[in-house]
Design a protein around this motif. Structure first.
Motif, short mmCIF file in Angstrom:
data_model
loop_
_atom_site.label_atom_id
_atom_site.label_comp_id
_atom_site.label_asym_id
_atom_site.label_seq_id
_atom_site.Cartn_x
_atom_site.Cartn_y
_atom_site.Cartn_z
N VAL A 118 15.15 -26.35 -40.74
CA VAL A 118 14.72 -27.12 -40.08
C VAL A 118 13.01 -27.02 -39.73
CG1 VAL A 118 14.78 -28.40 -37.62
CG2 VAL A 118 16.68 -27.56 -38.74
N ALA A 119 12.32 -28.12 -39.68
CA ALA A 119 10.99 -28.09 -39.29
C ALA A 119 10.98 -29.07 -38.00
CB ALA A 119 10.09 -28.97 -40.36
N ILE A 120 10.11 -28.39 -37.01
CA ILE A 120 10.27 -29.16 -35.86
C ILE A 120 8.75 -29.56 -35.61
CG2 ILE A 120 12.21 -28.34 -34.69
CD1 ILE A 120 10.33 -26.26 -33.29
N TRP A 121 8.19 -30.70 -35.24
CA TRP A 121 7.08 -31.23 -34.86
C TRP A 121 6.97 -31.28 -33.35
CZ3 TRP A 121 5.46 -35.49 -38.77
CH2 TRP A 121 5.56 -35.31 -40.10
N GLY A 122 5.75 -30.86 -32.77
CA GLY A 122 5.46 -30.92 -31.49
C GLY A 122 3.97 -30.79 -31.31
N ALA A 132 11.14 -19.69 -31.74
CA ALA A 132 11.86 -18.41 -31.36
C ALA A 132 13.30 -18.60 -30.90
CB ALA A 132 11.09 -17.64 -30.19
N ALA A 133 13.70 -19.52 -30.10
CA ALA A 133 15.09 -19.76 -29.91
C ALA A 133 15.84 -20.13 -31.19
CB ALA A 133 15.10 -21.05 -28.92
N LEU A 134 15.07 -20.97 -32.24
CA LEU A 134 15.87 -21.35 -33.38
C LEU A 134 16.09 -20.15 -34.08
CD1 LEU A 134 14.42 -24.78 -33.74
CD2 LEU A 134 16.69 -24.27 -33.26
N LYS A 135 15.07 -19.37 -34.39
CA LYS A 135 15.16 -18.04 -35.18
C LYS A 135 15.84 -17.24 -34.80
CE LYS A 135 10.46 -18.15 -37.49
NZ LYS A 135 9.29 -17.27 -37.59
N GLY A 176 17.96 -19.40 -37.68
CA GLY A 176 17.72 -20.45 -38.73
C GLY A 176 16.38 -20.36 -39.41
N ASP A 177 16.54 -21.21 -40.82
CA ASP A 177 15.01 -20.96 -41.23
C ASP A 177 14.23 -22.22 -40.89
OD1 ASP A 177 13.18 -20.93 -43.33
OD2 ASP A 177 14.39 -21.92 -44.80
N VAL A 178 13.29 -21.74 -39.99
CA VAL A 178 12.93 -22.89 -39.11
C VAL A 178 11.43 -22.58 -39.06
CG1 VAL A 178 14.64 -23.39 -37.74
CG2 VAL A 178 12.90 -21.77 -37.21
N GLU A 179 10.45 -23.58 -39.04
CA GLU A 179 8.93 -23.62 -38.93
C GLU A 179 8.58 -24.79 -37.82
OE1 GLU A 179 6.18 -21.67 -38.92
OE2 GLU A 179 6.99 -21.11 -40.75
N ALA A 180 7.62 -24.53 -36.91
CA ALA A 180 7.23 -25.41 -36.19
C ALA A 180 5.82 -25.75 -36.54
CB ALA A 180 7.14 -24.74 -34.64
N PHE A 181 5.45 -27.05 -36.42
CA PHE A 181 4.10 -27.56 -36.75
C PHE A 181 3.41 -28.41 -35.59
CE2 PHE A 181 6.59 -27.19 -40.51
CZ PHE A 181 5.73 -26.70 -41.39
N GLN A 182 2.46 -28.08 -35.33
CA GLN A 182 1.68 -28.84 -34.13
C GLN A 182 1.14 -30.22 -34.91
OE1 GLN A 182 -1.52 -26.66 -31.98
NE2 GLN A 182 -1.55 -28.16 -30.61
N CYS A 183 1.66 -31.05 -34.15
CA CYS A 183 1.57 -32.68 -34.66
C CYS A 183 1.69 -33.68 -33.63
CB CYS A 183 2.38 -33.07 -35.67
SG CYS A 183 2.40 -34.62 -36.49
N ASP A 184 0.53 -34.48 -33.78
CA ASP A 184 0.47 -35.85 -32.54
C ASP A 184 1.01 -37.02 -33.22
OD1 ASP A 184 0.01 -37.70 -30.90
OD2 ASP A 184 -2.08 -37.28 -30.58
N VAL A 185 2.34 -37.09 -33.05
CA VAL A 185 2.76 -38.40 -33.91
C VAL A 185 2.10 -39.70 -33.49
CG1 VAL A 185 4.72 -37.18 -34.47
CG2 VAL A 185 4.60 -38.70 -32.20
N MET A 221 19.09 -31.29 -31.04
CA MET A 221 19.73 -31.62 -32.30
C MET A 221 19.07 -30.59 -33.42
SD MET A 221 18.99 -35.69 -32.47
CE MET A 221 17.26 -35.85 -31.95
N ALA A 222 18.06 -29.93 -33.12
CA ALA A 222 17.87 -28.95 -34.07
C ALA A 222 18.59 -27.87 -34.24
CB ALA A 222 16.24 -28.49 -33.96
N LYS A 223 18.91 -27.45 -32.99
CA LYS A 223 19.91 -26.15 -32.82
C LYS A 223 21.42 -26.70 -33.41
CE LYS A 223 18.18 -24.29 -28.48
NZ LYS A 223 18.56 -24.03 -27.05
N GLY A 224 21.81 -27.92 -33.39
CA GLY A 224 23.01 -28.32 -33.89
C GLY A 224 23.09 -28.12 -35.54
N LEU A 225 21.61 -28.67 -35.93
CA LEU A 225 21.28 -28.62 -37.37
C LEU A 225 21.37 -27.13 -37.91
CD1 LEU A 225 18.90 -31.42 -37.36
CD2 LEU A 225 20.99 -31.63 -38.47
N VAL A 226 20.79 -26.38 -37.49
CA VAL A 226 20.51 -24.95 -37.62
C VAL A 226 22.09 -24.35 -37.55
CG1 VAL A 226 19.85 -22.46 -36.83
CG2 VAL A 226 18.48 -24.56 -36.93
#
Length: 252
Positions: free
Chosen positions: A33-37, A48-51, A55-64, A22-27
Motif C-alpha cells: 500500500v502507498a498512502i498519500w497525504g 508506523a501503524a501499517l508497518k 505491511g509493505d507500505v510507503e507514505a508519500f507527501q502529496c497535495d492532491v 481502508m489501508a489497514k484492510g488492504l494490508v
C-alpha cells in the motif's frame, strides 16, 4: 478468496480516518500500500501503524489539489512499487459550513478542488498506467451518503460527492473494455476525527436514522475496500455502494 498478495494499492488521504482504515484492510489482505497525504507527521504515524501490521507500505507527501504534485508523486509511487493495481481516491473534506448564498467564490472553489478536481487529476495520472499495463485496474472513490441526502449548510460537499458518482459511472463505461472497474463508496456517519467535529444535533440525528441505532466504525471500511480491490469484484462496476447502516432509508 480475497487474497491481495502481489497487489499494490494507492490510497489518497490514507494517513487518517477512512483512508487509513481502508489501508489497514488492504494490508491485512496482503496488499502492498502507498498512502498519500499532505501532513508529514500524520504520514509517519500512519506508516508506523501499517508497518506494525507487517505491511509493505510507503507514505508519500502529496497535495492532491496540485496536479503537478500528483504526477510527481505517482511517479515516485511507481518507482517504489513498480506498479499500481488499485487506486482509492479518498482524500477530501467537508468544506465551509454556510448557506449556499453565503459561500464566497474561494470557499466554493476550494471544496470543488479538493473533493472533485483532485479525484479527476488522480485518475488522470493512474488511468494511463492501467491502460499501458493491459492488466485491468480498480478505481474507487470515497463519495458520501450526503450525495443522496439533503445536507444543509454543506451544499459544496453534497454537490461534489454527488459529482464523483457521475464520474464513476462515466469511467465504468469508458474503461470497461480495458478490464478497468470504477466504483464509489458512500459512507454514512462513521466515527472519525473529522466527523466528531460536527454538531451534536447532527450526530444524534445520524444515530437515530441508523437501523441499528449505532454509528459506523472505521473497521467497517476495511472489508469493502478489500472486496473492491480484489478480482472478485470484476463484474461490479459503475456502482455506488452505500455503507451507512441504513441511514439513507430510515426516516429517523
Amino acid at each position: 478468496m480475497f487474497d491481495l498478495s502481489d497487489h499494490v494499492a494507492l490510497v489518497t488521504g490514507g494517513n487518517g480516518g477512512l483512508g487509513l482504515a481502508m489501508a489497514k484492510g488492504l494490508v491485512k489482505a496482503g496488499a502492498s500500500v502507498a498512502i498519500w497525504g499532505r501532513n508529514s507527521e500524520k504520514n509517519e504515524n500512519a506508516l508506523a501503524a501499517l508497518k506494525d501490521m507487517g505491511g509493505d507500505v510507503e507514505a508519500f507527501q502529496c497535495d492532491v489539489t496540485d496536479p503537478e504534485d500528483i504526477k510527481a508523486t505517482f511517479d515516485s509511487t511507481l518507482k517504489r512499487f513498480g506498479k499500481v493495481d488499485s487506486c482509492f481516491a479518498n482524500a477530501g473534506g467537508s468544506g465551509s459550513t454556510a448557506m449556499l448564498h453565503q459561500l464566497s467564490g474561494s470557499d466554493w472553489s476550494s471544496v470543488v478542488d479538493l473533493n472533485l478536481t483532485s479525484v479527476v487529476d488522480t485518475y488522470k495520472a493512474v488511468i494511463p498506467h492501467f491502460l499501458e499495463r493491459k492488466s485491468g485496474g480498480k478505481l474507487v472513490v470515497t463519495s458520501s451518503a450526503a450525495a443522496l441526502l439533503g445536507t444543509p449548510l454543506h451544499a459544496g460537499y453534497s454537490t461534489t460527492k454527488a459529482a464523483v458518482t457521475g464520474l464513476t459511472r462515466a469511467l465504468a463505461v469508458e474503461l470497461g473494455r480495458a478490464g478497468i472497474q470504477a466504483n464509489a463508496i458512500l459512507p454514512g456517519y462513521i466515527e472519525t476525527e473529522m466527523s466528531r467535529e460536527t454538531s451534536q444535533a447532527f450526530r444524534d440525528a445520524c444515530k437515530r436514522r441508523s437501523c441499528s441505532g449505532e454509528f459506523g466504525t472505521l473497521e467497517d471500511m476495511e472489508g469493502i475496500a478489500v472486496y473492491l480491490a480484489s478480482q472478485k469484484s470484476n463484474f461490479m462496476t459503475g456502482q455506488t455502494l452505500v455503507l451507512d447502516g441504513g441511514q439513507t432509508i430510515h426516516p429517523g
